[in-house]
Enzyme design. Sequence first.
Site, mmCIF file in Angstrom:
data_model
loop_
_atom_site.group_PDB
_atom_site.id
_atom_site.type_symbol
_atom_site.label_atom_id
_atom_site.label_comp_id
_atom_site.label_asym_id
_atom_site.label_seq_id
_atom_site.Cartn_x
_atom_site.Cartn_y
_atom_site.Cartn_z
ATOM 1 N N HIS A 154 45.606 49.415 62.123
ATOM 2 C CA HIS A 154 46.102 48.167 62.710
ATOM 3 C C HIS A 154 45.622 46.935 61.953
ATOM 4 C CE1 HIS A 154 46.516 51.032 66.043
ATOM 5 N NE2 HIS A 154 47.438 50.221 66.525
ATOM 6 N N GLU A 205 60.547 51.703 68.047
ATOM 7 C CA GLU A 205 60.862 50.704 67.011
ATOM 8 C C GLU A 205 62.093 51.062 66.195
ATOM 9 O OE1 GLU A 205 57.727 51.737 67.535
ATOM 10 O OE2 GLU A 205 56.541 49.938 67.925
#
Lengths: 348, 348
Positions: free
Chosen positions: B148, B79
């Site tokens: 998450h 990322e």
Amino acid sequence: MAISTAELRELYEQMLLIRVFETAAEREYKAARIGGYCHLSSGQEAATVGATYALDAEDLLITGYRCHGFALARGVPPEAVMAELFGRSDGCAHGRGGSMHLLDVAVGYYGGWGIVAGQLPIATGLALALVRQGRQQCVLCELGDGAVNMGAWHESLNLAAVWRLPVVFLVMNNEYGMGTSVERASAVTDLHRRAGAFGLPAERVDGDDLIAVIEAASTLLAGARNDRQAAVLELVTYRYRGHSVADPGLAYRTNEEIAKHVKHDPLNRVRALLSEVGVGDDELDALSLEAEERVAASIAVSLASPAPPVSELARGMYAPGSAAQFARMLAGAPFGERELVFAGGLGE
Amino acid sequence: MSRTDTVVRGETAEEVASASEVMTYRDALRLALREELQRDEHVFIMGEEVGVFEGAYKVTAGLLEEFGAERVRDTPISEEGFVGAGVGAAMLGERPVVEIMTINFLLVAMDQVVNHAAKIGAMFGGEVRCPLVIRTPNGAGNQLTAQHSQSFEGWFAGTPGLKVLAPASPADAKGLLKSAIRDDDPVLVVENLAIYKERGAVPLDPEFLTPIGLANVARTGSDITLVAHSFATVRALHVAEALARDHGVDAEVVDLRSLRPLDVDTVAASVAKTNRAVCIEEGWPTYGVTAELAARIQKTCFDDLDAPVERVGMAEVPLPYAKELETAALPRADRIEAAVLATLGLRG
């Protein structure tokens, strides 16, 4: 590699300009006309000028924060660099960036960046854009020896390899990341060897040997430009001054160590080359004087340049046209936002 | 989009321009991406699994086949690398749309978003821009557990230099994503895991854009104002119907749509009318979007308020796995309803 006397003379002028500029910057910093962090590159002139010289006019340059020399070598006018250090309107970033955030897109210089290794992913994006736009150009991305231990280094080299991006990562190995030596920081001290993990070509060169730097950089940049072959170039050099002006640079190294490097000063080495091909001492001394005069002139411009007006505090933060988007955010804004930010050129 | 969806198509040019089709939020995002990929060759998508895999949440399904691997670019799990590549490409005039699989993974690219993309306009004095779009879902509710199940849009909305959008309806999913792609600044578009399947009428006009910085009164009412964004708006609308049905309470729902810039004017106008406000978000309220709203409302509506501004968000714990515990932590309808009734003095 054949370099004409005229070219060598020009590169020597650039090196002199950087040395004199950095010396003046330290003086002005201590006189409190320059603030913030101020990272000098005295001692690294051959690496800086040689690598930059190997760029084509259309190639792009992006660097870390030790960037005065790169900006000057790339052709940013010294007065625009000095005025930026002074935080004046005529600075290349209009007094918003300071020492670490020089840029001039007109000469393909996409900035000095202040977070170690943060510019590496951005360099891959510049290279990706060149590919997408079908431009046969390349990117030179400067970083320090400390940056090779950041995750961004690994991510960027990997992207450059898997996407075949035209970028050369230039490691300016000046032996210390701030005050921590390469030996104390890196498991493998031949930093260029890390490129092997990504299957990228790499070279390690004496960064104080101007001709060797130009030869290596030219080869690797040509590979990037012509074959989209990313690469790593490690230039071994030395910074004479501390990490920044605030650091005397003696907590982690000795005067003897510094003196040893100064004895092989890269400027003297190029001066010797010029003497060998018949350039006289008078002419060489005159070049030094010219550099002094150019830097003095840059200081005069900086002293005369106005402070950026507070009425433009928010200049550039958002693109033109954004003011209308923010018009409905005025209500209930924190104290002073209306006067400082909304009236300060936000998105105009 | 499904062929069985209701299609509203007219005969005249005016009717065609105003035609709409019922589709999911997911399909509306895809429509926006497809239209912008068709409109501007500088637009390209990159992210993990956006191509061959067709997107972790299938937003990009079919786009690789239609536009090819150069414009729908699969990335490594990297990322920081590919967000930074988006920053660099944007600086050279490309229009990258970077997908981050969930907002939780954006944290490893935080440096590129907050300390690079957001800084470019201001730090370089407006000399270069960064028209980057990052789109990513937030939210909790699928037993995805602590790492998450988060909503960090408030962190980004608190960063000058960024724009942050959070569509709640399929129409705005299309209209805001298109506005983001055409905007010249870095824009974070926050989606939501639970909202992708929501359905609604979406204008088919390729020039349909939702303005940045303009909230939407999603339901008019007179008794109390519910302020929300993204999936919290869907929750608020359901609660408003239940309040009308079960308690005779007529709630107004303001869907923020844009968090930075924030349309305080629309919120304030509503609260001036209803005299009460409950602010709802999917994330943790402390230092969150609702904290900012409460501050703005108390300042702009001090004389209008008949009760303290209330907030409802995710319980302030890392989200647990067990379904019963997770459910208890979410800003569910019953918690919102209880907050509304308490603010109206009807309970508690």
